[in-house]
Design an enzyme around this catalytic site. Structure first.
Site, PDB file in Angstrom:
ATOM      1  N   GLU A 139       0.820  -1.218   0.000  1.00 53.36           N
ATOM      2  CA  GLU A 139       0.000   0.000   0.000  1.00 53.36           C
ATOM      3  C   GLU A 139       0.851   1.264   0.000  1.00 53.36           C
ATOM      4  O   GLU A 139       1.582   1.507   0.972  1.00 53.36           O
ATOM      5  CB  GLU A 139      -0.895   0.020   1.248  1.00 53.36           C
ATOM      6  CG  GLU A 139      -1.751   1.273   1.330  1.00 53.36           C
ATOM      7  CD  GLU A 139      -2.666   1.287   2.548  1.00 53.36           C
ATOM      8  OE1 GLU A 139      -2.249   0.824   3.622  1.00 53.36           O
ATOM      9  OE2 GLU A 139      -3.798   1.779   2.409  1.00 53.36           O
ATOM     10  N   ASP A 174      -5.456   2.935  -1.830  1.00 46.76           N
ATOM     11  CA  ASP A 174      -6.189   3.717  -0.826  1.00 46.76           C
ATOM     12  C   ASP A 174      -6.322   5.138  -1.370  1.00 46.76           C
ATOM     13  O   ASP A 174      -5.343   5.894  -1.436  1.00 46.76           O
ATOM     14  CB  ASP A 174      -5.408   3.692   0.499  1.00 46.76           C
ATOM     15  CG  ASP A 174      -6.189   4.358   1.624  1.00 46.76           C
ATOM     16  OD1 ASP A 174      -6.930   5.321   1.354  1.00 46.76           O
ATOM     17  OD2 ASP A 174      -6.021   3.930   2.787  1.00 46.76           O
ATOM     18  N   GLN A 200      -9.555   1.376  -0.900  1.00 45.55           N
ATOM     19  CA  GLN A 200     -10.048   1.948   0.356  1.00 45.55           C
ATOM     20  C   GLN A 200     -10.403   3.419   0.131  1.00 45.55           C
ATOM     21  O   GLN A 200      -9.843   4.068  -0.764  1.00 45.55           O
ATOM     22  CB  GLN A 200      -8.988   1.821   1.454  1.00 45.55           C
ATOM     23  CG  GLN A 200      -8.697   0.367   1.826  1.00 45.55           C
ATOM     24  CD  GLN A 200      -7.566   0.226   2.828  1.00 45.55           C
ATOM     25  OE1 GLN A 200      -6.619   1.015   2.816  1.00 45.55           O
ATOM     26  NE2 GLN A 200      -7.650  -0.774   3.686  1.00 45.55           N
ATOM     27  N   GLU A 236     -12.195   2.922   5.192  1.00 44.27           N
ATOM     28  CA  GLU A 236     -11.098   3.047   6.157  1.00 44.27           C
ATOM     29  C   GLU A 236     -10.929   4.527   6.510  1.00 44.27           C
ATOM     30  O   GLU A 236     -10.008   5.199   6.049  1.00 44.27           O
ATOM     31  CB  GLU A 236      -9.788   2.490   5.588  1.00 44.27           C
ATOM     32  CG  GLU A 236      -8.725   2.337   6.671  1.00 44.27           C
ATOM     33  CD  GLU A 236      -7.344   2.037   6.108  1.00 44.27           C
ATOM     34  OE1 GLU A 236      -6.975   2.562   5.048  1.00 44.27           O
ATOM     35  OE2 GLU A 236      -6.619   1.270   6.767  1.00 44.27           O
TER      36      GLU A 236
HETATM   37  O1  LIG Z   1      -3.118   3.346   6.912  1.00 46.61           O
HETATM   38  C1  LIG Z   1      -3.701   2.745   6.002  1.00 46.61           C
HETATM   39  O2  LIG Z   1      -4.161   3.333   5.029  1.00 46.61           O
HETATM   40  C2  LIG Z   1      -3.902   1.328   6.013  1.00 46.61           C
HETATM   41  O3  LIG Z   1      -4.531   0.819   5.126  1.00 46.61           O
HETATM   42  C3  LIG Z   1      -3.417   0.502   7.090  1.00 46.61           C
HETATM   43  O4  LIG Z   1      -3.530  -0.835   6.711  1.00 46.61           O
HETATM   44  C4  LIG Z   1      -2.089   0.750   7.663  1.00 46.61           C
HETATM   45  O5  LIG Z   1      -2.304   0.616   9.039  1.00 46.61           O
HETATM   46 MG    MG Z   2      -5.337   2.139   3.739  1.00 43.96          MG
END
Ligand SMILES: O=C(O)C(=O)[C@@H](O)CO
Ligand code: MG
Length: 256
Positions: A139, A174, A200, A236
């Site tokens: 990530e 993300d 995410q 998230e």
């Molecule tokens: O911080 C993020 O974005 C994450 O996806 C986590 O998995 C790291 O703690």
């Molecule tokens: Mg993340």
């Protein structure tokens, strides 16, 4: 629309098993977590079975966070520790029916030794995970929240995947981190979609519920769906209030 509750940030006033139950009651179709290691896998399984929700992913242990560690895998000289955490994460994933393990890179000086350490550890991780049919995620994480994090750009993850050449190595895309570091989310997603294992979301810049800020998820999420991404999207974010349920108005906007 399909969303996964990230229990690292949502329902944190509850135990992980109760967080799974709360996610089900709130209308999520999956869950994911950060660091579940203090909870017995059997207790997670009980809640997953009871609710019918899958656990999509978990992270390798970050190491000593009081000392600033946020993953070990790209840290030169920490290969043995990183591999032990990968073993532990894969074992936990198998015990809970979890399909994806996020291997955390850690903070480094960004130099060639760190690059090589990350490649070596990811090669180990992908082989280890393949024996259990698991995927490994990496990530890109933004440098405002985590200065010095070794992996911060999507194209850096693409280069690693090309270099390692393992079919079970994928990107955790993300949107929050990508927007802060690079932007151009939809085009970047489209270009690298074949390497993306999980998505995410959170608002930018406050990392709150995905219904405010500079990203319009009402545009982004349908665009990802139109590109054929049908897997649950990881919620998230850090709820702006103390009560996760009170901030879930955004979720009902996608139902039906
Ligand atoms: O911080 C993020 O974005 C994450 O996806 C986590 O998995 C790291 O703690
Ligand atoms: Mg993340």
């Amino acid at each position: 629309m399909n969303f996964s509750a990230n229990l690292g940030f949502l329902f944190t006033d509850l135990s992980l098993p109760d967080g799974i139950r709360a996610a089900k009651a709130a209308g999520f179709s999956a869950v994911e977590c950060h660091f579940p290691y203090d909870t017995r896998p059997a207790d997670i399984m009980t809640a997953l079975t009871e609710t019918g929700l899958p656990m999509l992913g978990l992270n390798t242990h970050p190491g000593n966070r009081d000392a600033g560690e946020f993953g070990l895998s790209a840290m030169p000289g920490r290969g043995a520790d990183a591999r032990a955490e990968i073993d532990r994460a894969c074992d936990y994933a198998v015990a809970t029916g979890t399909r994806m393990v996020h291997v955390m890179a850690g903070r480094t000086d960004g130099g060639p030794d760190a690059d090589q350490a990350f490649v070596d550890t990811l090669s180990y991780a992908t082989e280890r995970a393949a024996t259990n049919g698991l995927d490994i995620l990496i990530e890109p994480i933004n440098h405002r929240d985590v200065p010095g994090y070794h992996l911060s750009r999507v194209e850096q993850a693409v280069d690693l995947i090309d270099r390692i050449g393992a079919p079970n190595l994928k990107i955790m895309f993300d949107c929050y981190h990508v927007q802060i570091m690079q932007g151009d989310l939809i085009q970047r997603f489209r270009t690298h979609q074949h390497m993306i294992g999980h998505v995410q979301i959170a608002a930018v810049p406050d990392r709150g519920e995905p219904d405010q800020g500079e990203l319009s998820y009402h545009h982004i999420i349908p665009a990802l769906r139109d590109l054929g991404y049908t897997a649950p999207i990881g919620a998230e974010y850090k709820p702006r209030g103390t009560d996760t349920d009170a901030g879930l108005g955004w979720l009902s906007a996608y139902s039906g």
